[in-house]
Scaffold this motif. Sequence first.
Motif, PDB file in Angstrom:
ATOM      1  N   ALA A   3      -4.281   7.377   3.192  1.00 48.32           N
ATOM      2  CA  ALA A   3      -4.305   5.856   3.439  1.00 48.32           C
ATOM      3  C   ALA A   3      -5.272   5.906   4.746  1.00 48.32           C
ATOM      4  CB  ALA A   3      -2.968   5.584   3.822  1.00 48.32           C
ATOM      5  N   PRO A   4      -4.885   6.758   5.756  1.00 49.48           N
ATOM      6  CA  PRO A   4      -5.811   6.681   7.075  1.00 49.48           C
ATOM      7  C   PRO A   4      -7.192   7.103   6.681  1.00 49.48           C
ATOM      8  CG  PRO A   4      -3.693   7.740   7.661  1.00 49.48           C
ATOM      9  CD  PRO A   4      -3.906   7.637   6.183  1.00 49.48           C
ATOM     10  N   TYR A  29      -7.081  -1.900   3.160  1.00 48.76           N
ATOM     11  CA  TYR A  29      -6.524  -1.069   4.093  1.00 48.76           C
ATOM     12  C   TYR A  29      -6.911   0.262   3.234  1.00 48.76           C
ATOM     13  CZ  TYR A  29      -2.327   1.821   5.457  1.00 48.76           C
ATOM     14  OH  TYR A  29      -1.839   2.784   6.150  1.00 48.76           O
ATOM     15  N   ALA A  30      -6.281   0.571   2.307  1.00 50.80           N
ATOM     16  CA  ALA A  30      -6.507   1.901   1.551  1.00 50.80           C
ATOM     17  C   ALA A  30      -6.670   1.319   0.224  1.00 50.80           C
ATOM     18  CB  ALA A  30      -5.157   2.901   1.643  1.00 50.80           C
ATOM     19  N   LEU A  56     -12.509   0.023   7.649  1.00 48.73           N
ATOM     20  CA  LEU A  56     -12.511  -0.759   8.511  1.00 48.73           C
ATOM     21  C   LEU A  56     -13.753  -0.474   9.561  1.00 48.73           C
ATOM     22  CD1 LEU A  56      -9.432  -1.070   7.889  1.00 48.73           C
ATOM     23  CD2 LEU A  56      -8.629  -0.906  10.206  1.00 48.73           C
ATOM     24  N   SER A  57     -14.526   0.297   9.167  1.00 47.83           N
ATOM     25  CA  SER A  57     -15.801   0.434   9.676  1.00 47.83           C
ATOM     26  C   SER A  57     -16.871  -0.722   9.814  1.00 47.83           C
ATOM     27  CB  SER A  57     -16.875   1.589   9.243  1.00 47.83           C
ATOM     28  OG  SER A  57     -17.138   1.322   7.867  1.00 47.83           O
ATOM     29  N   ARG A  58     -16.343  -1.662   8.810  1.00 47.92           N
ATOM     30  CA  ARG A  58     -17.246  -3.012   8.547  1.00 47.92           C
ATOM     31  C   ARG A  58     -16.859  -3.918   9.875  1.00 47.92           C
ATOM     32  NH1 ARG A  58     -13.378  -3.495   4.281  1.00 47.92           N
ATOM     33  NH2 ARG A  58     -14.773  -2.999   2.593  1.00 47.92           N
ATOM     34  N   THR A  99       0.757  -1.136   0.028  1.00 49.42           N
ATOM     35  CA  THR A  99      -0.107   0.151  -0.067  1.00 49.42           C
ATOM     36  C   THR A  99       0.906   1.075   0.151  1.00 49.42           C
ATOM     37  OG1 THR A  99      -1.648  -1.093   1.439  1.00 49.42           O
ATOM     38  CG2 THR A  99      -1.947   1.227   1.220  1.00 49.42           C
ATOM     39  N   GLY A 100       2.043   1.103   0.596  1.00 47.65           N
ATOM     40  CA  GLY A 100       3.001   2.142   0.716  1.00 47.65           C
ATOM     41  C   GLY A 100       4.628   1.635   0.883  1.00 47.65           C
ATOM     42  N   GLY A 101       4.648   0.465   0.566  1.00 51.74           N
ATOM     43  CA  GLY A 101       5.967  -0.170   0.379  1.00 51.74           C
ATOM     44  C   GLY A 101       5.999  -1.487   0.983  1.00 51.74           C
ATOM     45  N   SER A 102       4.929  -2.060   1.423  1.00 53.03           N
ATOM     46  CA  SER A 102       4.795  -3.220   2.121  1.00 53.03           C
ATOM     47  C   SER A 102       5.200  -4.633   1.658  1.00 53.03           C
ATOM     48  CB  SER A 102       3.429  -3.489   2.757  1.00 53.03           C
ATOM     49  OG  SER A 102       3.299  -2.725   3.994  1.00 53.03           O
TER      50      SER A 102
END
Length: 447
Positions: free
Chosen positions: A286-287, A179-180, A294-296, A148-151
């Motif tokens: 991303a957040p 995630y994002a 993540l509301s699920r 997502t950002g380097g993972s």
Amino acid sequence: TEYLARIDALNPQLNALISVDREKTLAEAQAVDAARAAGQAGALAGVPLVHKDIFCQQGWKTSCGSKMLDNFISPYDAHVVEQCRKAGLVTLGRANMDEFAMGSSNENSFYGPVKNPWDLNAVPGGSSGGSAAAVAARLAPVATGTDTGGSIRQPAAFCGITGIKPTYGVVSRFGMIAYASSLDQGGPLAQTAEDCALLLNVMAGFDERDSTSLQRDKEDYTRDLAAPLSGLKIGLPKEYFAEGLAADVAKAIDAAIAEYRKLGAEVVEISLPNTKLAIPSYYVIAPAEASSNLSRFDGVRYGHRAAEYSGLADMYEQTRAEGFGWEVKRRILTGTYVLSHGYYDAYYLQAQKIRRIIADDFQKAFAQCDVIMGPVTPNTAWNLGEKNADPVAMYLEDIYTLGVNLAGLPGMSVPVGFGSNDRPVGLQIIGNYFSEAKMLNVAHRFQ
Ligand code: GLN
């Protein structure tokens, strides 16, 4: 079974895998044997792998590194898992990861940190740290990961292996816990570029269940592996070699680039002037997306539910308070804040504008070169616990990887040596959209 024995021997120390289930693995292997006997062997029949615990896999616990999903047995397969099954790959287990893929050190996992096989005091990187450590320690020849950002790139760099994050939309996100969503992309981790190409052949492909999956002809990512590199134009962004880059990392990267010159490549200096803005822009976008995704996890549909509560609102509160770790909570709060009325324009919209500018910078750079090279990370792997107390210090380590995701470009990490502390250094190769085969060619010639 050789790999299972190795996992039994080494995983207790490394903690690279969250779940191992010998019976399931053997049943999968039998199914592959049966298919082979029927003359229907897949492209990678019998090759063992581990899946990052973010990919839903039928019958396996799919925890995403979180207490929230500690009791979740997936009823279905992610597209990636389905493709691997069809190709005859056999699942050895499920790889540890930072909770919901949030982190750069694998210390945010509910299942405890993963250790770097090169040095047990070092972090393996994250969030696909379990996948990278498993491949580096030869617990599995290949692994799936997400970036997502380097993972994918950062843990590959820290563990001295190869990993590629494809162009956004090449690998389906169906069944990959979000995630994002506008940044998430699955990809392979392996010892070599060739193995990455073989697994990417299986992972990539159109899937109508992901609305951002791209409808393109199937590619063979191994097709250019051996192509000569003479005339290749390598762009070196000056911002990637500026203040903040550790001298030992710079040395290993420079040595690798010198090798490419010997192979006939030409090197040009380029500029990605807004590199610094990638961190604030990513850590808003991303957040923001995470707070929505993540509301699920509300204790109703699946996963953890608090044992004691009074009324519905309290059930949500208790469940989420108990189920999420600190980093996840921090991001949900940040994301909710930047999306809230009055702050949306000031933060979220600004971040989106910067995202566009960063993508434009890359396009200007690709007018001057075929691939961009630089470090994956400013430093080699840090010590376990070293950056835990200061989340911003950890975010800053993502400086060279985030831009690729914001622009939707493919990026990869290739092991090119060791730092002064004997921990691995990764060279980053960034290509233009859909240039994965070229990038794998460039990486392969080095290995
Ligand atoms: N380190 C980054 C983060 O914490 C990237 C993680 C990732 O790519 N999943 O968000």
